[in-house]
Design a protein around this motif. Sequence first.
Motif, short mmCIF file in Angstrom:
data_model
loop_
_atom_site.label_atom_id
_atom_site.label_comp_id
_atom_site.label_asym_id
_atom_site.label_seq_id
_atom_site.Cartn_x
_atom_site.Cartn_y
_atom_site.Cartn_z
N SER A 104 0.84 -1.19 0.00
CA SER A 104 0.00 0.00 0.00
C SER A 104 0.88 1.24 0.00
N PHE A 105 0.50 2.24 -0.76
CA PHE A 105 1.27 3.48 -0.81
C PHE A 105 0.38 4.59 -1.36
N LYS A 106 0.85 5.81 -1.23
CA LYS A 106 0.14 6.97 -1.77
C LYS A 106 0.94 7.58 -2.90
N LEU A 107 0.22 8.09 -3.88
CA LEU A 107 0.82 8.80 -4.99
C LEU A 107 0.42 10.26 -4.91
N TYR A 108 1.41 11.14 -5.06
CA TYR A 108 1.18 12.58 -5.05
C TYR A 108 1.50 13.10 -6.45
N PHE A 109 0.45 13.37 -7.23
CA PHE A 109 0.62 13.79 -8.62
C PHE A 109 1.44 12.75 -9.40
N GLY A 110 1.16 11.49 -9.11
CA GLY A 110 1.80 10.38 -9.81
C GLY A 110 3.18 10.02 -9.30
N ARG A 111 3.61 10.62 -8.18
CA ARG A 111 4.96 10.38 -7.67
C ARG A 111 4.92 9.95 -6.21
N CYS A 112 5.96 9.22 -5.81
CA CYS A 112 6.15 8.88 -4.41
C CYS A 112 7.62 8.56 -4.19
N ASP A 113 7.99 8.42 -2.95
CA ASP A 113 9.41 8.20 -2.62
C ASP A 113 9.81 6.73 -2.58
N LYS A 114 8.90 5.82 -2.86
CA LYS A 114 9.23 4.39 -2.83
C LYS A 114 9.96 4.00 -4.11
N PRO A 115 11.13 3.38 -4.00
CA PRO A 115 11.86 2.96 -5.20
C PRO A 115 11.11 1.87 -5.95
N GLY A 116 11.23 1.88 -7.26
CA GLY A 116 10.59 0.87 -8.09
C GLY A 116 9.20 1.20 -8.54
N LEU A 117 8.67 2.34 -8.07
CA LEU A 117 7.28 2.68 -8.39
C LEU A 117 7.17 3.85 -9.37
N GLU A 118 8.28 4.28 -9.93
CA GLU A 118 8.26 5.45 -10.80
C GLU A 118 7.34 5.25 -12.00
N ARG A 119 7.49 4.10 -12.67
CA ARG A 119 6.72 3.89 -13.89
C ARG A 119 5.25 3.66 -13.59
N ILE A 120 4.96 2.81 -12.60
CA ILE A 120 3.56 2.54 -12.29
C ILE A 120 2.87 3.80 -11.78
N GLY A 121 3.61 4.63 -11.02
CA GLY A 121 3.03 5.88 -10.54
C GLY A 121 2.65 6.79 -11.68
N ARG A 122 3.53 6.92 -12.65
CA ARG A 122 3.25 7.77 -13.81
C ARG A 122 2.07 7.23 -14.61
N LYS A 123 2.02 5.91 -14.81
CA LYS A 123 0.93 5.30 -15.58
C LYS A 123 -0.42 5.50 -14.89
N ILE A 124 -0.43 5.30 -13.58
CA ILE A 124 -1.68 5.46 -12.84
C ILE A 124 -2.16 6.91 -12.92
N PHE A 125 -1.23 7.87 -12.78
CA PHE A 125 -1.61 9.28 -12.82
C PHE A 125 -2.09 9.69 -14.21
N GLU A 126 -1.50 9.12 -15.25
CA GLU A 126 -1.96 9.42 -16.61
C GLU A 126 -3.37 8.88 -16.84
N ARG A 127 -3.67 7.75 -16.21
CA ARG A 127 -5.00 7.16 -16.36
C ARG A 127 -6.01 7.82 -15.43
N PHE A 128 -5.61 8.09 -14.19
CA PHE A 128 -6.47 8.71 -13.19
C PHE A 128 -5.77 9.95 -12.64
N THR A 129 -5.98 11.07 -13.29
CA THR A 129 -5.27 12.29 -12.93
C THR A 129 -5.93 12.92 -11.71
N VAL A 130 -5.50 12.46 -10.53
CA VAL A 130 -6.03 12.90 -9.24
C VAL A 130 -4.85 13.32 -8.37
N PRO A 131 -4.96 14.43 -7.65
CA PRO A 131 -3.81 14.92 -6.86
C PRO A 131 -3.22 13.88 -5.91
#
Length: 483
Positions: A104-131
């Motif tokens: 479980s983690f939070k995304l802030y504008f598609g980003r977070c500080d957890k390593p390995g989540l850069e791509r999935i964070g960007r993809k999720i934010f592109e699909r669901f653009t929520v702060p």
Amino acid sequence: MAQFLIVTDDASDWRPYLPSDSMVPVNDYLQAGAYAGQGVTQVLNLCRSYDYLSSGYYCSLLAEARGHRVIPSVMTINDLSQDRFFSLPQAGLDKLPPQDEVLSFKLYFGRCDKPGLERIGRKIFERFTVPVLTVELALVAGKWQVLKIAPFPFQELSDSEQDEFAKYLEIFARKVWRAPKPSRRFRYEIAMLVDEQEKMPPSDKGALKRFIKAANRIGMDLNIIGPDDLSRLGEYDGLFIRATTNIANFTYRFAKTAAQLGLVVMDDPESIMKCTNKVFLSELLANHKVSTPKSLVIMESMQNWELIVIEEIGLPAVLKVPDGAFSLGVVKVKTVEELRTQAQRIFEHSSLILAQEYLPTEFDWRIGVLNRQPIYACRYYMSRGHWQIYQHHQSGRISSGGFDAVDLKQVPSAVLDVALKAANLIGSGFYGVDAKAVNGRACVIEVNDNPSVDHGIEDLFLGDLLYDRVMTEFLRRIQLRGL
């Protein structure tokens, strides 16, 4: 420059952060006619709830009615309220701890500080653009899957999470923290997407400067942005793509996002889709009886495909990877053995191959088409001792043949006719049609959705007029959109 508004439930929600004149309580924003008619406005909806008919829902709904660019959009809110399958990109997730079955983690504008989540964070934010989004992943049969994607109220963030939110908000919208730079005011602003790392970009620096000057001459500002600036698109009235386009890279995401925001886009996502796949383009041109080299789509599963190629196309033949560009993924085969060897190499990367008749010519025509009208013509000569315009050497060096730009009146009418017919099947954007003239026959080789415009090459005949025409078309479309 776009006006930036942060809408929250109450002014006190913003106390943990630096004061900002952009912060607006939702009740103020929901007032009839509030903030309407103030030009380009981007709204960041940080209301506690986006539930149907809540204040947060109405904030996004009225923003869209007022022509504001709002995050999240009503469509995004509706999508999040339904259980829709989200395809999770697996690349990069190998860095996640394998012992954790649920993450479980939070995304802030598609980003977070957890390593390995850069791509999935960007993809999720592109699909669901929520702060702010809360995400839950589950490891099922060795593969990560999405359990939950839901908005999270920024008002309920812990102190450490508030720090992350503020950090990524600053990246997302630096205007909240910084006074705008003093500059000449322009009526409209266009983003020009450029990839500084690209070895063979569609426009060199000389051409980019001339596009900027041409925009300025007619009262528009043209700002260069890069692959990491997707979140800035809401600031602009238009997007001009000057990076090599492909469905699988960032250019398509930019084009699609810009189109969804209501920007004028060159070139639009549909044109990118149609032009970047040679198999699609071949089928489209054949169905509309546009003259092309003899063509055949082959699959590895086809019985006796080698004989079919020889019978229908002949040797030598040209084999093309469907999504290649700048002569990459294009090979000439002279013998049956070369045909088998090169085809098997391509089949490792693509299930289909486009085989075409080889038509040797001294040069290829490039007809630039804008809004269904030809605007320039250029001849590209074959690289010395090679059968293509570009020759890619094993050392990594790239050589090319000569060129000249000519008056459209000097172009054979058959070439102009076939080029216009092909481009108009794609749309009304900015295209470069490559064509050959052989024994009085004109045929289309391909249609490029973001044609090369380099200083001293394509503009050799028209000079600054070429840049003026492209920017004037942007202005015309932006003004039409505002009617």
